[in-house]
Design a protein around this motif. Structure first.
Motif, PDB file in Angstrom:
ATOM      1  N   ARG A 158     -10.331  14.146 -12.187  1.00 58.94           N
ATOM      2  CA  ARG A 158      -9.516  15.327 -12.465  1.00 58.94           C
ATOM      3  C   ARG A 158     -10.380  16.578 -12.377  1.00 58.94           C
ATOM      4  N   VAL A 159      -9.811  17.596 -11.774  1.00 56.74           N
ATOM      5  CA  VAL A 159     -10.472  18.904 -11.731  1.00 56.74           C
ATOM      6  C   VAL A 159      -9.505  19.918 -12.307  1.00 56.74           C
ATOM      7  N   LEU A 160      -9.982  20.728 -13.220  1.00 57.56           N
ATOM      8  CA  LEU A 160      -9.141  21.766 -13.806  1.00 57.56           C
ATOM      9  C   LEU A 160      -9.636  23.130 -13.353  1.00 57.56           C
ATOM     10  N   SER A 161      -8.655  23.987 -13.119  1.00 55.45           N
ATOM     11  CA  SER A 161      -8.969  25.377 -12.830  1.00 55.45           C
ATOM     12  C   SER A 161      -8.016  26.176 -13.712  1.00 55.45           C
ATOM     13  N   GLY A 162      -8.529  26.668 -14.809  1.00 51.53           N
ATOM     14  CA  GLY A 162      -7.622  27.222 -15.821  1.00 51.53           C
ATOM     15  C   GLY A 162      -6.758  26.099 -16.357  1.00 51.53           C
ATOM     16  N   ASP A 163      -5.455  26.316 -16.427  1.00 54.55           N
ATOM     17  CA  ASP A 163      -4.532  25.281 -16.899  1.00 54.55           C
ATOM     18  C   ASP A 163      -4.116  24.342 -15.770  1.00 54.55           C
ATOM     19  N   ARG A 164      -4.587  24.590 -14.560  1.00 50.35           N
ATOM     20  CA  ARG A 164      -4.089  23.872 -13.402  1.00 50.35           C
ATOM     21  C   ARG A 164      -4.919  22.635 -13.095  1.00 50.35           C
ATOM     22  N   THR A 165      -4.237  21.623 -12.564  1.00 50.72           N
ATOM     23  CA  THR A 165      -4.853  20.313 -12.426  1.00 50.72           C
ATOM     24  C   THR A 165      -4.887  19.851 -10.975  1.00 50.72           C
ATOM     25  N   GLY A 166      -6.047  19.365 -10.553  1.00 51.39           N
ATOM     26  CA  GLY A 166      -6.151  18.614  -9.302  1.00 51.39           C
ATOM     27  C   GLY A 166      -6.482  17.183  -9.681  1.00 51.39           C
ATOM     28  N   TYR A 167      -5.786  16.210  -9.096  1.00 55.55           N
ATOM     29  CA  TYR A 167      -6.003  14.831  -9.527  1.00 55.55           C
ATOM     30  C   TYR A 167      -5.980  13.892  -8.332  1.00 55.55           C
ATOM     31  N   ALA A 168      -6.925  12.984  -8.308  1.00 57.15           N
ATOM     32  CA  ALA A 168      -6.960  11.948  -7.275  1.00 57.15           C
ATOM     33  C   ALA A 168      -7.598  10.711  -7.876  1.00 57.15           C
ATOM     34  N   TYR A 169      -7.333   9.570  -7.263  1.00 55.11           N
ATOM     35  CA  TYR A 169      -7.991   8.363  -7.764  1.00 55.11           C
ATOM     36  C   TYR A 169      -8.331   7.440  -6.617  1.00 55.11           C
ATOM     37  N   THR A 170      -9.218   6.537  -6.920  1.00 54.97           N
ATOM     38  CA  THR A 170      -9.612   5.550  -5.921  1.00 54.97           C
ATOM     39  C   THR A 170      -9.710   4.191  -6.607  1.00 54.97           C
ATOM     40  N   GLU A 171      -9.416   3.146  -5.834  1.00 51.46           N
ATOM     41  CA  GLU A 171      -9.492   1.793  -6.395  1.00 51.46           C
ATOM     42  C   GLU A 171     -10.845   1.155  -6.086  1.00 51.46           C
ATOM     43  N   THR A 185      -1.824  16.386  -6.744  1.00 55.37           N
ATOM     44  CA  THR A 185      -2.340  15.025  -6.898  1.00 55.37           C
ATOM     45  C   THR A 185      -2.308  14.289  -5.568  1.00 55.37           C
ATOM     46  N   HIS A 186      -3.253  13.381  -5.431  1.00 56.49           N
ATOM     47  CA  HIS A 186      -3.374  12.545  -4.234  1.00 56.49           C
ATOM     48  C   HIS A 186      -3.491  11.109  -4.744  1.00 56.49           C
ATOM     49  N   SER A 187      -2.490  10.283  -4.444  1.00 56.58           N
ATOM     50  CA  SER A 187      -2.449   8.934  -5.025  1.00 56.58           C
ATOM     51  C   SER A 187      -2.336   7.894  -3.930  1.00 56.58           C
ATOM     52  N   MET A 188      -3.257   6.965  -3.899  1.00 52.44           N
ATOM     53  CA  MET A 188      -3.137   5.855  -2.959  1.00 52.44           C
ATOM     54  C   MET A 188      -3.356   4.541  -3.693  1.00 52.44           C
ATOM     55  N   ASP A 189      -2.394   3.641  -3.554  1.00 47.90           N
ATOM     56  CA  ASP A 189      -2.422   2.364  -4.272  1.00 47.90           C
ATOM     57  C   ASP A 189      -2.362   1.192  -3.318  1.00 47.90           C
ATOM     58  N   ARG A 190      -3.017   0.128  -3.737  1.00 48.79           N
ATOM     59  CA  ARG A 190      -2.890  -1.130  -3.010  1.00 48.79           C
ATOM     60  C   ARG A 190      -2.668  -2.233  -4.037  1.00 48.79           C
ATOM     61  N   ALA A 191      -1.982  -3.282  -3.636  1.00 52.35           N
ATOM     62  CA  ALA A 191      -1.860  -4.451  -4.502  1.00 52.35           C
ATOM     63  C   ALA A 191      -1.632  -5.683  -3.653  1.00 52.35           C
ATOM     64  N   MET A 192      -2.278  -6.763  -4.046  1.00 48.08           N
ATOM     65  CA  MET A 192      -2.054  -8.066  -3.409  1.00 48.08           C
ATOM     66  C   MET A 192      -1.403  -8.940  -4.485  1.00 48.08           C
ATOM     67  N   SER A 193      -0.120  -9.256  -4.299  1.00 49.59           N
ATOM     68  CA  SER A 193       0.592 -10.112  -5.255  1.00 49.59           C
ATOM     69  C   SER A 193       0.685 -11.506  -4.671  1.00 49.59           C
ATOM     70  N   LYS A 247       0.870  -1.177   0.000  1.00 49.40           N
ATOM     71  CA  LYS A 247       0.000   0.000   0.000  1.00 49.40           C
ATOM     72  C   LYS A 247       0.908   1.228   0.000  1.00 49.40           C
ATOM     73  N   SER A 248       0.512   2.256  -0.717  1.00 53.58           N
ATOM     74  CA  SER A 248       1.337   3.470  -0.711  1.00 53.58           C
ATOM     75  C   SER A 248       0.463   4.692  -0.906  1.00 53.58           C
TER      76      SER A 248
END
Lengths: 464, 484
Positions: free
Chosen positions: B67-80, A69-77, A52-53
């Protein structure tokens, strides 16, 4: 079948709260459940690596926030050994409801492969037990990580920018086209368990800042970069990240007016910031897998002297306070600091359990973690040479050691210094490392590999 | 492959109303654009090593990038996860780019929306560039074990000097769904199959190696006997020359680049410098060259996302913009950069459909697809005959470019010296270096034999992306060639 239980080492966290980016008890339970379920479904051996990171990054462009950016990853290998056969699988879906069907499909898939008796877990006496590297290696700073709030991250990234300063006191003939900076804080947590009772856990943090500056100087564009990195926040902040931008600016400016000089043999001095690039092909050739596949120019070299006496390289995975240190490898095998090339003689290949079983070679670790080249004092410093400060593409044949790389840097002749670019060095790794004249004791603190400034005699440069 | 809309909504367990709700959360911090990128990827691999197919596996990667843009600027997050709670949490993390605590300068200078035209309408299966006949996800490893064994046998039979053969089959199928604050909903199922073989050869004194690969956006129907024959022939081709090869004397010389894989020249020397993010930031060596003559008027360079089954092709890019064929250089004039939505807005034009990302973990950036030069009029043999002293190169492994300076390199696996118009001594393992604008201006002959290379090319600009390249035989004056 008796369920295997593990005593999982747990780092201490401020206030007892598990931070984002660290495996939760539920995720650890799922790793253990997956291992036991794999054995129940027919695997004879199994290894689980749950990871996890978390990384938060703030990128700036010309002194303003450009990206967050906000990045959270998980992996089960999952490494499965079934009926003398082997397969490796992974998923980022940590759902106990899906795991059984995933494992059933994986085991069915392994059964379709050829038997390979060399695929086994490492012998238990070689593997880690009940170890947590979070504190013992000094590479984990949870408090520092948590203290970097979103506001502080932005403040840190913006505070390191030099753009406004340069704009307020511009240099004649120099235009700053762009300044890109990136600050990140990260945390990574890896748990490795296997069906023989191996348990290893590595939790570490990192703080990084890097900047790239592109300048217009006269008719030409030049660019350069500078960076800092440390696993501990206080040490990272001590590394003077605010000077990164000016360093990159100065390095870019030095390159203005670069030319290609005539082809020929020159003494080559390779700057500490890029010298490990020339050692990497040598270390890659020490891979047991490459040797077994006859894809290494150091095949049959174990115990033989193939380089100059001046070449001593160690694998130092357990350096305190250094990012990238590790107590165990990808199989859970305990790492140790060892010499891999001693005074030009090959002392150790990186031999995984599989390659050891295939070849009869003694097993070691899966790969070199950190290359450390022992410094060697140069007898007489050259007055005329090409100083290489960066590489541009190129490659090295793993089979022959023949290499060819693009370079940039400076032609130095006494007091005279001329920036050069658009040139190539070409040769063979045996010849190059037999012509090592000296290795300075100046490897950067921030770098994973510890290789200082290197000097080589008689290198072929192609230019004009 | 384009399946019905409901298939994708079911795969990700969301409704259109959920999507609208998440976009609303993403814009809650004051951003002026948001998009969602859902991905469910299934990978598999199968390895032949030491004569047997004795390892393999599969891998699952599932998640959503916001992704969220404000002008040329980027906010980015993700979920699994696609649970409403996790989606909202990621949306709020991305939304911070528009939050008052982030210093956002005035965007008043940025005119109009993110694109001057919208891409409404449902994806059209009739226009699908990679219909799948046999989905890799519905196949089993057992049917491909004999394929790799057959490839091994075909290779081994071709050259007695072979001492080792290894081979790999890698597959990927990705269900993709995209939704944005224009309420555009796009979806796509992208296949990829890659088969590669490596061989080591020994003449008793020295060892040499070679590698061949093919990669297509196709299902399992891509595996045919003819494909295996093609790979086996390629991996043993030119090995006599490889054993005889020497390093040339280095220095500046004319370089004839054979058709096909030499397209790496375009990718490294020109393509990256045409990607609009580098130009938006003023970094590219071509930043001020738009609309100007940059090379011979017989030269046209294209970046194409529309070639059926090509590794670089797409129905939609990763921002939901239809992929297209984009002229970057037309008759010697630099006509277009390669745009994503951010750079398109910056320049006030439509996106060229080049917004690509490695996975849901990354925000999209301008990337190439299949980059090639259109055919010219010269016969390849005439081009070689016109060179008094130089090298002919036709196989490559890797390349790189320094965007600011425009200096590029590519590594030559094999070629020949050219002496008085004839191919002579074989050469190998040399790097070639040049400067993008200068090299483009020094292309003095273009052959009539354009070939797109179908090898497994992967571009590594910040993120990995599958691409392909192609070129007819061309003559470039005065490149620096590595040598002794």
């Amino acid at each position: 079948m008796k369920e295997i239980r593990f005593d999982i080492p747990t780092p201490s966290f401020p206030g007892g709260v598990i931070p984002e980016g660290v495996l939760t008890p539920e995720e650890i339970d799922l790793a253990v459940l997956t291992l036991n379920k794999a054995l129940e479904l027919g695997a004879s051996q199994c290894r689980i690596t749950a990871s996890k990171s978390l990384m938060d990054l703030v990128a700036t462009l010309n002194g303003e926030v450009d990206k967050v950016t906000h990045s959270m990853d998980r992996a089960m290998s999952i490494a499965l050994f079934v009926d003398g056969k082997f397969g490796s699988f992974s998923t980022n879906r940590f759902l106990s409801s899906e795991m059984e069907s995933f494992l059933k499909k994986a085991i069915d898939s392994v059964r379709m492969l050829a038997v390979d008796p060399c695929r086994t877990l490492p012998s238990p006496e070689r593997t880690i037990k009940d170890a947590s590297s979070s504190m013992s290696l000094g590479i984990c700073d949870i408090e520092g990580n948590l203290s970097m709030t979103p506001e502080k991250r932005i403040e840190t990234a913006l505070g390191a920018s030099g753009f406004a300063r340069w704009a307020s006191s511009p240099r004649e003939g120099v235009t700053v086209l762009s300044e890109e900076g990136e600050f990140s804080r990260s945390i990574a947590d890896i748990l490795l368990i296997d069906s023989q009772g191996t348990v290893g856990r590595q939790t570490d943090t990192a703080f990084d800042y890097g900047t790239e500056v592109t300048l217009q100087v006269g008719e030409g564009k030049v660019s350069s970069y500078s960076w800092r990195s440390n696993p501990i926040l206080s040490k990272f902040l001590e590394s003077d990240i605010a000077s990164c931008a000016d360093e990159a600016f100065a390095k870019a400016l030095e390159k203005a007016g670069a030319v290609a000089i005539p082809s020929g043999k020159y003494t080559m001095v390779v700057d500490k910031d890029c010298s490990s690039r020339l050692l990497s092909p040598v270390v890659n050739a020490l891979s047991g897998s490459a040797v077994q596949q006859k894809n290494s120019f150091l095949m049959d070299a174990l115990g033989k002297k193939v380089f100059s006496d001046k070449v001593t390289v160690s694998d130092c995975p357990r350096m305190q306070g250094q990012g990238g240190s590790r107590l165990f490898d990808s199989e859970g095998v305990v790492t140790r600091n060892e010499t891999v090339i001693g005074n030009g003689t090959v002392k150790r290949y990186s031999v995984s359990t599989y390659i050891a079983n295939k070849t009869g070679m003694a097993p070691s670790v899966d790969d070199v973690t950190r290359m450390v080249l022992t410094p060697v004092q140069i007898k007489e410093k050259p007055s005329t040479y090409i100083k290489v400060t960066g590489f541009n593409g190129g490659n090295c044949s793993p089979v022959t050691g023949d290499f060819s790389y693009g370079i940039e840097g400076f032609f130095i002749d006494g007091e005279k210094s001329v920036p050069v670019h658009g040139m190539l060095i070409t040769g063979n790794m045996f010849t190059l490392w037999n012509n090592l004249l000296g290795a300075e004791d100046d490897s950067p603190e921030k770098a994973l590999h510890k290789v200082g400034t290197l000097t080589f005699a008689g290198v072929d440069f192609s230019g004009e | 492959m384009i399946q019905p809309q409901q298939y994708y909504l079911d795969t990700f367990k969301v409704t259109v109303k959920d999507l609208e709700d998440i976009v609303g959360h993403a814009l809650s911090g004051g951003g002026d654009w948001a998009d969602l990128f859902f991905e469910n990827s299934s990978f598999s691999d199968l390895f032949l090593r030491d004569g047997e197919v004795s390892s393999g596996g599969f891998h699952v990667d599932y998640g959503v990038g916001i992704r969220v843009l404000s002008g040329d600027r980027t906010g980015y997050a993700y979920t699994e996860s696609t649970s409403p709670k996790d989606l909202r949490s990621a949306a709020l993390a991305a939304a911070t780019i528009g939050h008052g605590s982030v210093h956002i300068p005035s965007i008043a200078s940025l005119e109009g929306g993110y694109v001057p035209r919208l891409y409404r309408g449902k994806p059209n299966p009739a226009a699908d560039r990679y219909p799948i006949i046999r989905d890799w996800r519905n196949t089993s490893a057992s049917e491909f074990v004999p394929v790799l064994e057959s490839l091994r046998d075909k290779v081994m039979a071709k050259d007695p000097r072979i001492i080792k053969v290894s081979a790999i089959l890698q597959t990927q199928v990705s269900d993709i769904m995209m939704f944005n604050s224009f309420s555009e909903l796009k979806y796509d199922t992208r296949p990829m199959g890659t088969i590669a073989v490596s061989a080591r050869f020994s003449d008793g004194k020295t060892t040499r190696s070679n590698h061949a690969s093919r990669s297509f956006r196709m299902g399992a129907e891509m595996i045919t006997d003819a494909l295996l024959d093609e790979l086996a022939a390629e991996v043993v081709r030119g090995m006599d020359d490889r054993f005889a090869a020497k390093r040339p004397k280095g220095g500046k010389m004319d370089v004839v680049m054979g058709s096909g894989a030499s397209g790496i020249l375009l990718h490294e020397a020109m393509g990256h410098a045409f990607e609009a993010d580098f130009n938006r930031k003023g970094q590219s060596i071509f930043a001020e060259s738009l609309g100007k003559k940059v090379c011979n008027e017989n030269i046209s360079i294209v970046d194409d996302g529309t070639i059926k089954y090509n590794r670089g092709s797409l129905n939609f890019d990763d921002e939901g913009v239809p992929a297209q064929r984009t002229y970057m250089v037309e008759n010697g004039i630099l006509t277009s950069f390669l745009h994503d939505r951010i750079s398109a807005r910056h320049y006030g034009i439509a996106s060229t459909g080049n917004g690509r990302r490695e996975s849901f973990r990354y925000n999209p950036i301008p990337r190439m697809r299949a980059t090639y030069m259109e055919s010219g009029n010269a016969a390849p043999s005439d081009i070689i005959a016109s060179v008094k002293k130089g090298i002919y190169v036709d196989e490559f492994s890797n390349g790189q470019v320094k965007i600011g300076e425009g200096d590029f390199t590519f590594f030559v696996k094999s070629g020949h010296l050219i002496e008085d118009g004839h191919l002579t001594m074989p050469v190998s393992d040399i790097n070639v270096i040049g400067n993008g604008p200068e090299a483009l201006a020094r292309i003095v002959a273009v052959g009539n034999d354009l070939k797109i290379d179908d090898g497994a090319w992967t571009c590594g600009k910040e993120q990995s992306a599958p691409v392909s390249c192609g070129i007819p035989t061309v003559l470039v004056k005065d490149l620096t060639v590595g040598g002794e």
